[in-house]
Design a protein around this motif. Structure first.
Motif, PDB file in Angstrom:
ATOM      1  N   PRO A   1      50.385  39.462  33.381  1.00 36.26           N
ATOM      2  CA  PRO A   1      49.807  40.775  33.082  1.00 36.26           C
ATOM      3  C   PRO A   1      48.724  41.125  34.103  1.00 36.26           C
ATOM      4  O   PRO A   1      48.237  40.264  34.836  1.00 36.26           O
ATOM      5  N   GLY A   2      48.329  42.389  34.113  1.00 33.60           N
ATOM      6  CA  GLY A   2      47.314  42.834  35.058  1.00 33.60           C
ATOM      7  C   GLY A   2      45.892  42.700  34.566  1.00 33.60           C
ATOM      8  O   GLY A   2      44.957  42.771  35.373  1.00 33.60           O
ATOM      9  N   VAL A   3      45.675  42.504  33.274  1.00 33.95           N
ATOM     10  CA  VAL A   3      44.315  42.332  32.753  1.00 33.95           C
ATOM     11  C   VAL A   3      43.756  41.041  33.337  1.00 33.95           C
ATOM     12  O   VAL A   3      44.325  39.964  33.121  1.00 33.95           O
ATOM     13  N   PRO A   4      42.656  41.108  34.085  1.00 34.22           N
ATOM     14  CA  PRO A   4      42.187  39.921  34.805  1.00 34.22           C
ATOM     15  C   PRO A   4      42.006  38.675  33.946  1.00 34.22           C
ATOM     16  O   PRO A   4      42.435  37.581  34.345  1.00 34.22           O
ATOM     17  N   ALA A   5      41.381  38.793  32.774  1.00 27.40           N
ATOM     18  CA  ALA A   5      41.146  37.614  31.938  1.00 27.40           C
ATOM     19  C   ALA A   5      42.455  36.970  31.512  1.00 27.40           C
ATOM     20  O   ALA A   5      42.578  35.737  31.461  1.00 27.40           O
ATOM     21  N   GLU A   6      43.449  37.812  31.209  1.00 32.58           N
ATOM     22  CA  GLU A   6      44.755  37.293  30.807  1.00 32.58           C
ATOM     23  C   GLU A   6      45.450  36.629  31.983  1.00 32.58           C
ATOM     24  O   GLU A   6      46.009  35.522  31.872  1.00 32.58           O
ATOM     25  N   MET A   7      45.446  37.311  33.128  1.00 34.00           N
ATOM     26  CA  MET A   7      46.105  36.765  34.313  1.00 34.00           C
ATOM     27  C   MET A   7      45.486  35.432  34.721  1.00 34.00           C
ATOM     28  O   MET A   7      46.195  34.471  35.035  1.00 34.00           O
ATOM     29  N   GLU A   8      44.153  35.357  34.735  1.00 32.20           N
ATOM     30  CA  GLU A   8      43.477  34.147  35.187  1.00 32.20           C
ATOM     31  C   GLU A   8      43.786  32.964  34.271  1.00 32.20           C
ATOM     32  O   GLU A   8      44.032  31.843  34.743  1.00 32.20           O
ATOM     33  N   ALA A   9      43.774  33.192  32.966  1.00 34.97           N
ATOM     34  CA  ALA A   9      44.077  32.111  32.026  1.00 34.97           C
ATOM     35  C   ALA A   9      45.522  31.657  32.161  1.00 34.97           C
ATOM     36  O   ALA A   9      45.819  30.452  32.101  1.00 34.97           O
ATOM     37  N   MET A  10      46.421  32.596  32.363  1.00 33.96           N
ATOM     38  CA  MET A  10      47.834  32.245  32.479  1.00 33.96           C
ATOM     39  C   MET A  10      48.118  31.526  33.792  1.00 33.96           C
ATOM     40  O   MET A  10      48.927  30.589  33.841  1.00 33.96           O
ATOM     41  N   PHE A  11      47.448  31.958  34.867  1.00 37.14           N
ATOM     42  CA  PHE A  11      47.631  31.241  36.128  1.00 37.14           C
ATOM     43  C   PHE A  11      47.167  29.802  35.996  1.00 37.14           C
ATOM     44  O   PHE A  11      47.795  28.876  36.528  1.00 37.14           O
ATOM     45  N   ALA A  12      46.055  29.591  35.289  1.00 35.13           N
ATOM     46  CA  ALA A  12      45.531  28.237  35.115  1.00 35.13           C
ATOM     47  C   ALA A  12      46.566  27.314  34.484  1.00 35.13           C
ATOM     48  O   ALA A  12      46.617  26.121  34.786  1.00 35.13           O
ATOM     49  N   SER A  13      47.418  27.878  33.634  1.00 31.12           N
ATOM     50  CA  SER A  13      48.408  27.051  32.947  1.00 31.12           C
ATOM     51  C   SER A  13      49.555  26.621  33.859  1.00 31.12           C
ATOM     52  O   SER A  13      50.295  25.693  33.530  1.00 31.12           O
ATOM     53  N   VAL A  14      49.704  27.279  35.008  1.00 32.18           N
ATOM     54  CA  VAL A  14      50.781  26.912  35.940  1.00 32.18           C
ATOM     55  C   VAL A  14      50.231  26.554  37.314  1.00 32.18           C
ATOM     56  O   VAL A  14      51.000  26.340  38.257  1.00 32.18           O
ATOM     57  N   ALA A  15      48.916  26.464  37.449  1.00 30.34           N
ATOM     58  CA  ALA A  15      48.294  26.272  38.758  1.00 30.34           C
ATOM     59  C   ALA A  15      48.772  25.010  39.457  1.00 30.34           C
ATOM     60  O   ALA A  15      48.876  24.974  40.690  1.00 30.34           O
ATOM     61  N   ASP A  16      49.087  23.963  38.687  1.00 22.77           N
ATOM     62  CA  ASP A  16      49.504  22.710  39.299  1.00 22.77           C
ATOM     63  C   ASP A  16      50.868  22.824  39.990  1.00 22.77           C
ATOM     64  O   ASP A  16      51.270  21.903  40.710  1.00 22.77           O
ATOM     65  N   GLU A  17      51.555  23.929  39.777  1.00 15.43           N
ATOM     66  CA  GLU A  17      52.841  24.140  40.451  1.00 15.43           C
ATOM     67  C   GLU A  17      52.655  24.666  41.867  1.00 15.43           C
ATOM     68  O   GLU A  17      53.629  24.853  42.599  1.00 15.43           O
ATOM     69  N   PHE A  18      51.410  24.920  42.262  1.00 15.26           N
ATOM     70  CA  PHE A  18      51.095  25.426  43.597  1.00 15.26           C
ATOM     71  C   PHE A  18      50.187  24.419  44.294  1.00 15.26           C
ATOM     72  O   PHE A  18      49.059  24.194  43.856  1.00 15.26           O
ATOM     73  N   ALA A  19      50.682  23.828  45.354  1.00 11.42           N
ATOM     74  CA  ALA A  19      49.894  22.821  46.047  1.00 11.42           C
ATOM     75  C   ALA A  19      50.308  22.727  47.500  1.00 11.42           C
ATOM     76  O   ALA A  19      51.452  23.000  47.864  1.00 11.42           O
ATOM     77  N   GLY A  20      49.366  22.343  48.331  1.00  6.69           N
ATOM     78  CA  GLY A  20      49.623  22.122  49.743  1.00  6.69           C
ATOM     79  C   GLY A  20      48.571  21.172  50.271  1.00  6.69           C
ATOM     80  O   GLY A  20      47.834  20.543  49.500  1.00  6.69           O
ATOM     81  N   ALA A  21      48.491  21.030  51.576  1.00  6.89           N
ATOM     82  CA  ALA A  21      47.478  20.162  52.174  1.00  6.89           C
ATOM     83  C   ALA A  21      46.095  20.757  51.927  1.00  6.89           C
ATOM     84  O   ALA A  21      45.895  21.959  52.071  1.00  6.89           O
ATOM     85  N   GLU A  22      45.149  19.899  51.566  1.00  6.08           N
ATOM     86  CA  GLU A  22      43.796  20.376  51.259  1.00  6.08           C
ATOM     87  C   GLU A  22      43.165  21.024  52.489  1.00  6.08           C
ATOM     88  O   GLU A  22      43.107  20.403  53.555  1.00  6.08           O
ATOM     89  N   PRO A  23      42.701  22.263  52.385  1.00  8.16           N
ATOM     90  CA  PRO A  23      42.084  22.906  53.548  1.00  8.16           C
ATOM     91  C   PRO A  23      40.609  22.530  53.682  1.00  8.16           C
ATOM     92  O   PRO A  23      39.909  22.335  52.687  1.00  8.16           O
ATOM     93  N   PHE A  24      40.160  22.426  54.914  1.00  2.56           N
ATOM     94  CA  PHE A  24      38.741  22.222  55.200  1.00  2.56           C
ATOM     95  C   PHE A  24      38.243  23.442  55.958  1.00  2.56           C
ATOM     96  O   PHE A  24      38.946  23.990  56.811  1.00  2.56           O
ATOM     97  N   VAL A  25      37.014  23.850  55.652  1.00  2.36           N
ATOM     98  CA  VAL A  25      36.471  25.079  56.225  1.00  2.36           C
ATOM     99  C   VAL A  25      35.076  24.817  56.769  1.00  2.36           C
ATOM    100  O   VAL A  25      34.288  24.093  56.158  1.00  2.36           O
ATOM    101  N   ALA A  26      34.796  25.403  57.928  1.00  2.00           N
ATOM    102  CA  ALA A  26      33.443  25.403  58.488  1.00  2.00           C
ATOM    103  C   ALA A  26      33.191  26.785  59.071  1.00  2.00           C
ATOM    104  O   ALA A  26      34.134  27.465  59.497  1.00  2.00           O
ATOM    105  N   THR A  27      31.939  27.211  59.072  1.00  2.00           N
ATOM    106  CA  THR A  27      31.613  28.541  59.581  1.00  2.00           C
ATOM    107  C   THR A  27      30.471  28.475  60.583  1.00  2.00           C
ATOM    108  O   THR A  27      29.609  27.591  60.518  1.00  2.00           O
ATOM    109  N   VAL A  28      30.491  29.428  61.490  1.00  2.00           N
ATOM    110  CA  VAL A  28      29.416  29.620  62.462  1.00  2.00           C
ATOM    111  C   VAL A  28      29.021  31.088  62.394  1.00  2.00           C
ATOM    112  O   VAL A  28      29.893  31.968  62.441  1.00  2.00           O
TER     113      VAL A  28
END
Length: 239
Positions: free
Chosen positions: A143-170
């Motif tokens: 759904p488009g309601v942010p609270a609903e979308m965020e909670a639902m994504f959390a329930s399937v988040a482990d299905e999305f994975a890749g190499a851990e990114p590292f970030v640095a800024t200047v």
């Protein structure tokens, strides 16, 4: 893992609603090492949804779709997704059972918009609202309601994975146009992704899967640009 995001809604295209779902999802996915390759907004039209989702399904590992899910006349995202994969919408017994048993709704009070999903889809239950989401053929619908979308994504988040990114800024007060030669040089020397973002000052972002390489690239550039001035009151010995 490469994915595409599709946000659905006339209100997004008209500027009536800020598209926070796309930026939130992009940040979550990027943080999990997933490459977000496309972000597209489409109107509440079945054909437009089907065309974009169908094309992205063939091009990427997954497609995440938000918005246009529910009981109202303009909630046509499920229709578009079903058309994209060549199936019909049908009553989903699992979705109905969850809404009646856990949501406390009477079956007669639930519309087809909350109980009909693409045939063969896996249900994503909605603990924050009514309309369920689903997964079918690599397409994740929320759904488009942010609270609903965020909670639902959390329930399937482990299905999305890749190499851990590292970030640095200047960060530097130098104009971006004066940094072109040094940005080109750091890209040649180090196998990292380099992004340059101007504003009140320029922020150069280095991203990669090798932490030492990312830090080395940032250190190399940091030595060759003008640093930001220290805020007043932060000099040594001051409190």
């Amino acid at each position: 893992m490469q994915v595409a995001l599709v946000t659905v809604g006339d209100e997004l295209l008209a500027g009536d609603t800020v598209n926070t779902n796309a930026s939130w999802l992009a940040a979550q996915l990027t943080g999990r090492g997933v490459a977000v390759e496309r972000v597209t907004t489409v109107p509440d039209r079945v054909d437009d949804i089907a065309d974009v989702v169908g094309a992205y399904r063939d091009a990427y590992d997954a497609v995440l779709v938000t918005g246009g899910v529910g009981p109202t006349h303009d909630d046509v995202t499920m229709d578009g997704v079903a058309a994209a994969v060549g199936v019909d919408l049908a009553a989903n017994g699992e979705a109905l059972a969850y809404l009646t048993e856990h949501g406390g709704y009477a079956a007669d009070d639930l519309s087809e918009g909350t109980t009909h999903l693409p045939e063969g889809a896996r249900v994503i239950n909605n603990d924050e609202g009514v309309a369920p989401g689903c997964v079918i053929d690599g397409i994740y619908v929320f759904p488009g309601v942010p609270a609903e979308m965020e909670a639902m994504f959390a329930s399937v988040a482990d299905e999305f994975a890749g190499a851990e990114p590292f970030v640095a800024t200047v960060e530097t007060p130098e104009p971006e146009s004066t940094l072109l030669d040094r940005l080109a040089a750091v890209r040649e020397r180090f196998d990292v992704t380099v992004g340059s973002y101007p504003g009140d000052h320029v922020r150069v972002k280095f991203t990669g899967t090798d932490e030492e390489r990312v830090e080395a690239a940032a250190a190399w550039l940091r030595k060759r640009v003008e640093p930001l001035a220290e805020p007043a009151g932060t000099a040594a010995g001051e409190e």
